[in-house]
Scaffold this motif. Structure first.
Motif, PDB file in Angstrom:
ATOM      1  N   ALA A  86      -4.759   3.121   6.627  1.00  0.00           N
ATOM      2  CA  ALA A  86      -3.500   3.205   7.365  1.00  0.00           C
ATOM      3  C   ALA A  86      -2.782   4.516   7.071  1.00  0.00           C
ATOM      4  O   ALA A  86      -2.179   5.129   7.965  1.00  0.00           O
ATOM      5  CB  ALA A  86      -2.604   2.015   7.004  1.00  0.00           C
ATOM      6  N   MET A  87      -2.850   4.970   5.836  1.00  0.00           N
ATOM      7  CA  MET A  87      -2.196   6.211   5.426  1.00  0.00           C
ATOM      8  C   MET A  87      -2.710   7.409   6.231  1.00  0.00           C
ATOM      9  O   MET A  87      -1.940   8.285   6.626  1.00  0.00           O
ATOM     10  CB  MET A  87      -2.426   6.443   3.930  1.00  0.00           C
ATOM     11  CG  MET A  87      -1.900   7.750   3.395  1.00  0.00           C
ATOM     12  SD  MET A  87      -2.141   7.888   1.597  1.00  0.00           S
ATOM     13  CE  MET A  87      -3.929   7.740   1.464  1.00  0.00           C
ATOM     14  N   ARG A  88      -4.003   7.443   6.526  1.00  0.00           N
ATOM     15  CA  ARG A  88      -4.600   8.586   7.230  1.00  0.00           C
ATOM     16  C   ARG A  88      -4.638   8.392   8.740  1.00  0.00           C
ATOM     17  O   ARG A  88      -5.111   9.275   9.463  1.00  0.00           O
ATOM     18  CB  ARG A  88      -6.027   8.811   6.722  1.00  0.00           C
ATOM     19  CG  ARG A  88      -6.135   9.020   5.220  1.00  0.00           C
ATOM     20  CD  ARG A  88      -7.570   9.350   4.817  1.00  0.00           C
ATOM     21  NE  ARG A  88      -7.702   9.482   3.375  1.00  0.00           N
ATOM     22  CZ  ARG A  88      -8.199   8.557   2.567  1.00  0.00           C
ATOM     23  NH1 ARG A  88      -8.599   7.411   3.084  1.00  0.00           N
ATOM     24  NH2 ARG A  88      -8.300   8.763   1.277  1.00  0.00           N
ATOM     25  N   SER A  89      -4.168   7.255   9.226  1.00  0.00           N
ATOM     26  CA  SER A  89      -4.367   6.893  10.624  1.00  0.00           C
ATOM     27  C   SER A  89      -3.678   7.833  11.606  1.00  0.00           C
ATOM     28  O   SER A  89      -4.256   8.191  12.639  1.00  0.00           O
ATOM     29  CB  SER A  89      -3.896   5.453  10.861  1.00  0.00           C
ATOM     30  OG  SER A  89      -2.518   5.325  10.546  1.00  0.00           O
ATOM     31  N   LYS A 176       0.952  15.926   2.841  1.00  0.00           N
ATOM     32  CA  LYS A 176      -0.469  15.571   2.774  1.00  0.00           C
ATOM     33  C   LYS A 176      -0.936  15.293   1.341  1.00  0.00           C
ATOM     34  O   LYS A 176      -1.926  14.593   1.124  1.00  0.00           O
ATOM     35  CB  LYS A 176      -1.325  16.684   3.385  1.00  0.00           C
ATOM     36  CG  LYS A 176      -2.730  16.233   3.736  1.00  0.00           C
ATOM     37  CD  LYS A 176      -3.467  17.291   4.526  1.00  0.00           C
ATOM     38  CE  LYS A 176      -4.829  16.747   4.980  1.00  0.00           C
ATOM     39  NZ  LYS A 176      -5.675  16.290   3.905  1.00  0.00           N
ATOM     40  N   ASP A 177      -0.201  15.837   0.364  1.00  0.00           N
ATOM     41  CA  ASP A 177      -0.565  15.614  -1.038  1.00  0.00           C
ATOM     42  C   ASP A 177      -0.471  14.145  -1.433  1.00  0.00           C
ATOM     43  O   ASP A 177      -1.007  13.752  -2.479  1.00  0.00           O
ATOM     44  CB  ASP A 177       0.343  16.436  -1.958  1.00  0.00           C
ATOM     45  CG  ASP A 177       0.093  17.931  -1.812  1.00  0.00           C
ATOM     46  OD1 ASP A 177      -0.943  18.291  -1.234  1.00  0.00           O
ATOM     47  OD2 ASP A 177       0.932  18.723  -2.271  1.00  0.00           O
ATOM     48  N   ILE A 178       0.198  13.340  -0.606  1.00  0.00           N
ATOM     49  CA  ILE A 178       0.346  11.924  -0.936  1.00  0.00           C
ATOM     50  C   ILE A 178      -1.025  11.248  -1.008  1.00  0.00           C
ATOM     51  O   ILE A 178      -1.205  10.264  -1.741  1.00  0.00           O
ATOM     52  CB  ILE A 178       1.247  11.209   0.097  1.00  0.00           C
ATOM     53  CG1 ILE A 178       1.781   9.879  -0.472  1.00  0.00           C
ATOM     54  CG2 ILE A 178       0.536  10.975   1.398  1.00  0.00           C
ATOM     55  CD1 ILE A 178       2.801  10.025  -1.544  1.00  0.00           C
ATOM     56  N   GLU A 179      -2.017  11.778  -0.266  1.00  0.00           N
ATOM     57  CA  GLU A 179      -3.374  11.206  -0.309  1.00  0.00           C
ATOM     58  C   GLU A 179      -3.949  11.266  -1.717  1.00  0.00           C
ATOM     59  O   GLU A 179      -4.520  10.299  -2.217  1.00  0.00           O
ATOM     60  CB  GLU A 179      -4.301  11.963   0.643  1.00  0.00           C
ATOM     61  CG  GLU A 179      -4.056  11.686   2.107  1.00  0.00           C
ATOM     62  CD  GLU A 179      -5.128  12.306   2.968  1.00  0.00           C
ATOM     63  OE1 GLU A 179      -6.273  12.455   2.481  1.00  0.00           O
ATOM     64  OE2 GLU A 179      -4.842  12.647   4.124  1.00  0.00           O
ATOM     65  N   TYR A 180      -3.806  12.419  -2.355  1.00  0.00           N
ATOM     66  CA  TYR A 180      -4.383  12.612  -3.684  1.00  0.00           C
ATOM     67  C   TYR A 180      -3.597  11.824  -4.732  1.00  0.00           C
ATOM     68  O   TYR A 180      -4.178  11.272  -5.663  1.00  0.00           O
ATOM     69  CB  TYR A 180      -4.407  14.100  -4.025  1.00  0.00           C
ATOM     70  CG  TYR A 180      -5.028  14.930  -2.925  1.00  0.00           C
ATOM     71  CD1 TYR A 180      -6.397  14.869  -2.689  1.00  0.00           C
ATOM     72  CD2 TYR A 180      -4.253  15.743  -2.110  1.00  0.00           C
ATOM     73  CE1 TYR A 180      -6.977  15.609  -1.670  1.00  0.00           C
ATOM     74  CE2 TYR A 180      -4.827  16.489  -1.081  1.00  0.00           C
ATOM     75  CZ  TYR A 180      -6.189  16.422  -0.862  1.00  0.00           C
ATOM     76  OH  TYR A 180      -6.758  17.143   0.149  1.00  0.00           O
ATOM     77  N   LEU A 181      -2.291  11.772  -4.559  1.00  0.00           N
ATOM     78  CA  LEU A 181      -1.472  11.002  -5.492  1.00  0.00           C
ATOM     79  C   LEU A 181      -1.781   9.509  -5.380  1.00  0.00           C
ATOM     80  O   LEU A 181      -1.810   8.792  -6.385  1.00  0.00           O
ATOM     81  CB  LEU A 181       0.014  11.252  -5.215  1.00  0.00           C
ATOM     82  CG  LEU A 181       0.530  12.663  -5.500  1.00  0.00           C
ATOM     83  CD1 LEU A 181       1.973  12.813  -5.028  1.00  0.00           C
ATOM     84  CD2 LEU A 181       0.424  12.989  -6.983  1.00  0.00           C
ATOM     85  N   TYR A 182      -2.029   9.055  -4.164  1.00  0.00           N
ATOM     86  CA  TYR A 182      -2.296   7.635  -3.969  1.00  0.00           C
ATOM     87  C   TYR A 182      -3.650   7.230  -4.545  1.00  0.00           C
ATOM     88  O   TYR A 182      -3.821   6.107  -5.006  1.00  0.00           O
ATOM     89  CB  TYR A 182      -2.224   7.280  -2.485  1.00  0.00           C
ATOM     90  CG  TYR A 182      -2.205   5.796  -2.229  1.00  0.00           C
ATOM     91  CD1 TYR A 182      -1.136   5.012  -2.684  1.00  0.00           C
ATOM     92  CD2 TYR A 182      -3.238   5.162  -1.545  1.00  0.00           C
ATOM     93  CE1 TYR A 182      -1.111   3.637  -2.463  1.00  0.00           C
ATOM     94  CE2 TYR A 182      -3.221   3.801  -1.320  1.00  0.00           C
ATOM     95  CZ  TYR A 182      -2.162   3.044  -1.789  1.00  0.00           C
ATOM     96  OH  TYR A 182      -2.129   1.678  -1.573  1.00  0.00           O
ATOM     97  N   GLU A 183      -4.615   8.148  -4.507  1.00  0.00           N
ATOM     98  CA  GLU A 183      -5.912   7.866  -5.136  1.00  0.00           C
ATOM     99  C   GLU A 183      -5.743   7.600  -6.623  1.00  0.00           C
ATOM    100  O   GLU A 183      -6.333   6.674  -7.187  1.00  0.00           O
ATOM    101  CB  GLU A 183      -6.863   9.051  -4.919  1.00  0.00           C
ATOM    102  CG  GLU A 183      -7.410   9.176  -3.507  1.00  0.00           C
ATOM    103  CD  GLU A 183      -8.445   8.119  -3.178  1.00  0.00           C
ATOM    104  OE1 GLU A 183      -8.938   7.452  -4.110  1.00  0.00           O
ATOM    105  OE2 GLU A 183      -8.745   7.961  -1.994  1.00  0.00           O
ATOM    106  N   VAL A 184      -4.920   8.422  -7.271  1.00  0.00           N
ATOM    107  CA  VAL A 184      -4.657   8.232  -8.702  1.00  0.00           C
ATOM    108  C   VAL A 184      -3.914   6.919  -8.925  1.00  0.00           C
ATOM    109  O   VAL A 184      -4.202   6.169  -9.866  1.00  0.00           O
ATOM    110  CB  VAL A 184      -3.854   9.420  -9.264  1.00  0.00           C
ATOM    111  CG1 VAL A 184      -3.507   9.181 -10.733  1.00  0.00           C
ATOM    112  CG2 VAL A 184      -4.630  10.721  -9.105  1.00  0.00           C
TER     113      VAL A 184
END
Length: 269
Positions: A86-89, A176-184
């Motif tokens: 959903a985040m990347r949708s 866009k950095d939220i993707e990397y933060l969310y992975e962590v």
């Protein structure tokens, strides 16, 4: 009423996008949708082998460790996968959004629903585990009519995923950095959620740490699911009220944030 009519108008489009997302998920896979069964089965076996000797010892609070672990694993996997998609949708659908008008909430919502469908299919693995251990093992799960109440934590989980997905996809458009933060964050969430352990088993001297772990809404959802499926007990009202309130607040916050920022998406994707 205007938004409900708009949602009803585009219901067939939502269905088609959900179907497309499910097909794309296994498009180039030899086994296809069979991975929906195989992946949770294999990961559960690995986790049982790694943690079974430490956290899976027979006790009154640990009826059956493989089923205990699989319940937590399925719910955690659905939450993380659906919210990530959903985040990347919005950004992944940029080419369509720039050309054709479609209500933008369709994209995160369709990704969550597509993952929800595969989650429901993967529950067949849990059913197979329950049947096997009930008839062929001394570690029998406690099957009672309360098992049908398992739909309640599943419904609350779906609401939570939609709310978190709306928040994340809005933030991801601008940062866009939220993707990397969310992975962590998801990796941290795996260890903060009692998937392979029980909170009472942890030798933590600070009571505040245990309260922080129990403040995780996934903790309440997973515990309710296990109460129904594994322990044959009624839903804990504290877990029910807390997880439901948290999910409703999250989905309201997600809808409000998405509605306020959706007109600016086109400038950033």
């Amino acid at each position: 009423m205007k938004y409900l009519k708009n949602f009803y108008k585009y219901r067939y489009l939502l269905f088609e996008i959900v179907r497309k997302n499910i097909k794309l998920q296994y498009r180039n896979s030899v086994l296809g949708i069979f991975w929906t069964f195989l992946q949770p089965l294999l990961t559960t076996i690995v986790l049982v082998l790694v943690f079974g000797g430490i956290f899976g010892r027979k006790s009154d609070s640990m009826v059956n460790y493989p089923i205990y672990l699989l319940c937590g694993r399925l719910i955690y996997e659905f939450f993380t996968q659906s919210t990530k998609r959903a985040m990347r949708s919005i950004r992944n659908s940029a080419s369509v959004i720039k050309k054709v008008y479609v209500p933008k909430y369709i994209y995160p919502l369709s990704n969550v629903i597509a993952n929800f469908v595969t989650f429901l299919i993967s529950l067949l693995v849990l059913i197979c585990f329950i049947i096997y251990f009930y008839f062929f093992s001394a570690e029998q799960p406690h099957i009672t009519p309360y098992i049908f109440l398992a739909v309640v934590p599943i419904a609350i989980l779906l609401l939570l995923c939609i709310g978190v997905g709306l928040i994340l996809c809005t933030l991801e458009v601008f940062f866009k950095d939220i993707e990397y933060l969310y992975e962590v964050f998801c990796m941290l969430l795996f260890y903060m959620t009692p998937i392979f352990y029980q909170v009472d088993q942890l030798n933590i001297g600070v009571e505040l740490v245990k309260k922080i772990l129990m403040a995780n809404p996934l903790y309440s959802i997973i515990e309710m699911f296990r109460d129904c499926v594994l322990f044959g007990e009624m839903l804990n009202p504290n877990h029910l009220l807390y997880s439901l309130a948290f999910s409703l607040v999250t989905i309201v916050a997600g809808l409000w944030m998405f509605y306020k920022k959706q007109d600016k998406f086109i400038l950033h994707i």
